[in-house]
Design a protein around this motif. Structure first.
Motif, PDB file in Angstrom:
ATOM      1  N   VAL A   1       0.885  -1.176   0.000  1.00  0.00           N
ATOM      2  CA  VAL A   1       0.000   0.000   0.000  1.00  0.00           C
ATOM      3  C   VAL A   1       0.919   1.222   0.000  1.00  0.00           C
ATOM      4  CG1 VAL A   1      -1.702   1.330   1.290  1.00  0.00           C
ATOM      5  CG2 VAL A   1      -1.873  -1.175   1.173  1.00  0.00           C
ATOM      6  N   GLU A   2       0.800   2.007  -1.035  1.00  0.00           N
ATOM      7  CA  GLU A   2       1.779   3.065  -1.279  1.00  0.00           C
ATOM      8  C   GLU A   2       1.080   4.417  -1.459  1.00  0.00           C
ATOM      9  OE1 GLU A   2       4.508   4.421  -0.848  1.00  0.00           O
ATOM     10  OE2 GLU A   2       5.839   2.960  -1.821  1.00  0.00           O
ATOM     11  N   LEU A   3       1.828   5.469  -1.204  1.00  0.00           N
ATOM     12  CA  LEU A   3       1.324   6.821  -1.497  1.00  0.00           C
ATOM     13  C   LEU A   3       1.442   7.067  -3.003  1.00  0.00           C
ATOM     14  CD1 LEU A   3       3.202   8.814   1.290  1.00  0.00           C
ATOM     15  CD2 LEU A   3       0.697   8.711   1.044  1.00  0.00           C
TER      16      LEU A   3
ATOM     17  N   PHE B   1       3.820   7.715  -8.174  1.00  0.00           N
ATOM     18  CA  PHE B   1       3.722   8.553  -9.379  1.00  0.00           C
ATOM     19  C   PHE B   1       4.507   9.854  -9.317  1.00  0.00           C
ATOM     20  CE2 PHE B   1      -0.593   6.373  -9.610  1.00  0.00           C
ATOM     21  CZ  PHE B   1      -0.245   5.518 -10.645  1.00  0.00           C
ATOM     22  N   ASP B   2       4.202  10.701  -8.283  1.00  0.00           N
ATOM     23  CA  ASP B   2       4.748  12.066  -8.263  1.00  0.00           C
ATOM     24  C   ASP B   2       6.267  12.093  -8.211  1.00  0.00           C
ATOM     25  OD1 ASP B   2       1.945  12.155  -6.627  1.00  0.00           O
ATOM     26  OD2 ASP B   2       2.208  13.929  -7.929  1.00  0.00           O
TER      27      ASP B   2
ATOM     28  N   ARG C   1       0.556  -0.417  -5.012  1.00  0.00           N
ATOM     29  CA  ARG C   1       1.602   0.010  -5.949  1.00  0.00           C
ATOM     30  C   ARG C   1       1.426  -0.662  -7.309  1.00  0.00           C
ATOM     31  NH1 ARG C   1       6.543  -3.004  -2.882  1.00  0.00           N
ATOM     32  NH2 ARG C   1       5.818  -5.085  -3.378  1.00  0.00           N
ATOM     33  N   THR C   2       1.609   0.141  -8.352  1.00  0.00           N
ATOM     34  CA  THR C   2       1.415  -0.378  -9.715  1.00  0.00           C
ATOM     35  C   THR C   2       2.736  -0.808 -10.327  1.00  0.00           C
ATOM     36  OG1 THR C   2       1.669   1.795 -10.733  1.00  0.00           O
ATOM     37  CG2 THR C   2      -0.562   1.154 -10.058  1.00  0.00           C
ATOM     38  N   HIS C   3       3.821  -0.467  -9.687  1.00  0.00           N
ATOM     39  CA  HIS C   3       5.142  -0.949 -10.114  1.00  0.00           C
ATOM     40  C   HIS C   3       6.111  -0.863  -8.928  1.00  0.00           C
ATOM     41  CE1 HIS C   3       6.083   3.412 -11.747  1.00  0.00           C
ATOM     42  NE2 HIS C   3       5.658   3.415 -10.524  1.00  0.00           N
ATOM     43  N   THR C   4       7.165  -1.656  -8.983  1.00  0.00           N
ATOM     44  CA  THR C   4       8.113  -1.637  -7.867  1.00  0.00           C
ATOM     45  C   THR C   4       9.065  -0.458  -7.960  1.00  0.00           C
ATOM     46  OG1 THR C   4       9.250  -3.371  -9.124  1.00  0.00           O
ATOM     47  CG2 THR C   4       8.092  -4.054  -7.121  1.00  0.00           C
ATOM     48  N   THR C   5       8.917   0.368  -9.009  1.00  0.00           N
ATOM     49  CA  THR C   5       9.739   1.574  -9.101  1.00  0.00           C
ATOM     50  C   THR C   5       9.414   2.520  -7.926  1.00  0.00           C
ATOM     51  OG1 THR C   5       9.500   1.251 -11.485  1.00  0.00           O
ATOM     52  CG2 THR C   5      10.639   3.232 -10.784  1.00  0.00           C
ATOM     53  N   ALA C   6       8.198   2.373  -7.350  1.00  0.00           N
ATOM     54  CA  ALA C   6       7.845   3.129  -6.144  1.00  0.00           C
ATOM     55  C   ALA C   6       8.799   2.775  -5.008  1.00  0.00           C
ATOM     56  CB  ALA C   6       6.411   2.828  -5.742  1.00  0.00           C
ATOM     57  N   THR C   7       9.101   1.490  -4.899  1.00  0.00           N
ATOM     58  CA  THR C   7      10.017   1.012  -3.862  1.00  0.00           C
ATOM     59  C   THR C   7      11.448   1.487  -4.140  1.00  0.00           C
ATOM     60  OG1 THR C   7       8.610  -0.893  -3.483  1.00  0.00           O
ATOM     61  CG2 THR C   7      10.906  -1.098  -2.786  1.00  0.00           C
ATOM     62  N   THR C   8      11.799   1.482  -5.422  1.00  0.00           N
ATOM     63  CA  THR C   8      13.127   1.950  -5.822  1.00  0.00           C
ATOM     64  C   THR C   8      13.356   3.404  -5.428  1.00  0.00           C
ATOM     65  OG1 THR C   8      13.136   0.465  -7.725  1.00  0.00           O
ATOM     66  CG2 THR C   8      14.588   2.369  -7.843  1.00  0.00           C
TER      67      THR C   8
END
Ligand code: PHE
Length: 523
Positions: A283-285, A290-291, A356-363
């Motif tokens: 669960v991500e912001l 995105f931003d 999250r729609t991609h793990t780039t959020a985690t990156t």
């Protein structure tokens, strides 16, 4: 011939050979019975138990290619019908009539005899057989015994035989044929059934083995009992040897799920390359998803059709220290040399919570927290997209993600790292095509050749300054995000991505993990 044979297999081979190399189970079983008896090994099995043991042994011999089973064209058999069974126990009606007549001194009034159970039928047959005759006397009809019946008629002999054997082949001709036809003319005494009979046939190698076996079968025991030891009986027996190559039922040991197997391999490859694993929230912001990645707030991917947003709670807290920088980049480039998107950035949109729609959020989270190179991290983790599930799409799947942050890193290095990664998985051919992502420049699509096809496996590129500067990162960030399921599908030769989640035990048991990759790797 080094095949180890069970004593029963030996007995079957010898019996079959003596029967000319071809016999039904039934014939084989009685021959085996005779052989064992004459070898002093009276097999303490009843008829049907011996038959099933013989059939089992035939199965083993077939696996060893010593016999083969053939289905003969169907044949007709005679079996007892309901009345027939009763007649075997109580006697045929004509026999009963004659017995009763005898007890009355050889003469009786017809009505008396008709009263007997099946009396009328009995009288009819007794007369037809010439045992009795009728005579009018006044208003009465008398029955007289004119010829005593034989001890046993052919019909009686036949029915008794049928009773003990269960069935008999329909005789093609001869006196038996006439007997059976007579019985068939009577109601529900016998009936015909059609059956095809399995024939056991010696193969050439079976004949060879059989001819080497002596027809005298040495008693063999499969288990050495305390009794055999105490009595010294073991001296007189042969202990059966074990056939360690005999087929056994398959054992399904526990194993990892095929998808987990691929995940482990991917992680192993990363670790071999000196990467460390990172993890982030599911669960991500929207801010991180995105931003922070310079995706404009009106980007179509943000819409409900693509992204699962949370209803409860629907928003979280923004990381205050980065808000100004990200806002500035979006609005006017924030001094990165870019013009930004030229709109008013909304913190409310960035606060929204989503899967999250991609793990780039985690990156990008990790990048903000570590900043200084060298950084080499990866994740293999779950992501969510609002997709209609079909053979090609799942709403929940995995991405293989990674970044390298290093002074002077460039596109060549990115290609090298990705090639190295796939090579370690056994995939030799990797190619790149220009592409677009809001957060990388340049951007590349990664393609891998597997099974003669080029597969699009994901995106890669070098993070734009708009993505890195708000987090204080000023060195080149090589980044990529690749599909895991697509890769796994090709590895397992699947046409439908849903197979991974069907829990089809047959597939799960049969699937051999990573066979194609390992083979490719060895080359
Ligand atoms: N996040 C992109 C995707 O989900 C892949 C990607 C990752 C592209 C990193 C470039 C850099 O498809």
């Amino acid at each position: 011939m080094s095949t180890v044979l069970h004593w029963l297999e030996k007995a079957v081979l010898v019996a079959l050979n003596q029967l000319g190399g071809r016999a039904s189970y039934e014939e084989l079983s009685s021959k085996v019975g005779q052989l064992l008896e004459s070898s002093g090994r009276g097999l303490s099995l009843d008829h049907s138990a011996r038959l099933s043991s013989v059939a089992k042994a035939c199965g083993w011999l077939r696996d060893k290619h010593l016999v083969r089973l053939e289905e003969s064209p169907s044949r007709r058999f005679v079996v007892l019908d309901v009345e027939g069974e009763e007649y075997v126990v109580k006697g045929l009606p004509e026999r009963r009539v004659v017995e009763s007549l005898r007890s009355k001194g050889g003469v009786a009034v017809v009505d008396e005899l008709k009263e007997l159970d099946k009396g009328e039928i009995g009288l009819m047959w007794a007369r037809r057989l010439g045992w009795v005759d009728f005579e009018k006397r006044g208003s009465d009809t008398l029955v007289k015994l004119v010829r005593p019946p034989p001890e046993k008629t052919e019909a009686e002999v036949f029915l008794e035989g049928l009773y003990s054997r269960g069935e008999a082949e329909f005789p093609e001709s001869g006196p038996e044929r006439r007997v059976v036809e007579d019985l068939l003319r009577r109601q529900r005494v016998v009936r015909l059934v059609e059956k095809s009979v399995k024939q056991v046939v010696l193969t050439d190698s079976g004949r060879e083995v059989a001819s080497q076996l002596s027809s005298y079968l040495v008693p063999e025991v499969t288990r050495l009992t305390p009794d055999l030891i105490k009595t010294g009986g073991w001296r007189g027996v042969v202990l059966s040897s074990y056939d360690v190559r005999a087929p056994t039922p398959p054992v399904y040991a526990a194993k990892r799920h095929p998808l987990v197997e691929v995940i482990r391999m991917v992680k192993q490859a990363y670790v071999e390359m000196g990467f460390e694993e990172i993890e982030g929230p599911v669960v991500e912001l929207a801010f991180w998803n995105f931003d922070a990645l310079f995706q404009p707030q009106d980007h179509p991917a943000r819409e409900m059709q693509d992204t699962f947003y949370l209803l409860e709670p629907s928003a979280g807290d923004l990381p205050a220290e980065y808000v100004e920088g990200v806002k500035a980049v979006h609005e006017d480039g924030g001094g990165t040399g870019s013009k930004g998107w030229g709109y008013e950035w909304s913190p409310d949109e960035a606060r929204r919570l989503l899967l999250r729609t991609h793990t780039t959020a985690t990156t990008i989270r990790h990048l903000a927290a570590t900043r200084t190179p060298p950084i080499k991290v990866f994740s293999v983790d779950r992501i969510f997209r609002n997709e209609k599930v079909d053979w090609k799409h799942l709403a929940e799947f995995h991405q293989i993600e990674g970044i390298v942050v290093e002074k002077g890193a460039n596109l060549r290095m990115l290609m090298g790292v990705l090639k190295d990664f796939y090579h370690r998985l056994g995939l030799r051919e990797v190619r790149f095509r220009p592409s677009f992502f809001p957060y990388t420049e340049p951007s590349m699509e990664v393609e891998v050749k597997l099974g003669g096809r080029w597969l699009e496996l994901g995106g890669s590129g070098i993070f734009r300054p708009e993505t890195t500067h708000p987090f204080g990162v000023h060195d080149p960030v090589l980044a990529w995000g690749l599909g895991l399921e697509r890769l796994a599908m090709v590895i397992y030769g699947l046409e439908d991505i849903r197979t991974f989640h069907l829990n089809d035990l047959r597939w799960l048991r049969s699937v051999s993990p990573l066979e194609p990759l390992h083979t490719a790797r060895r080359r």
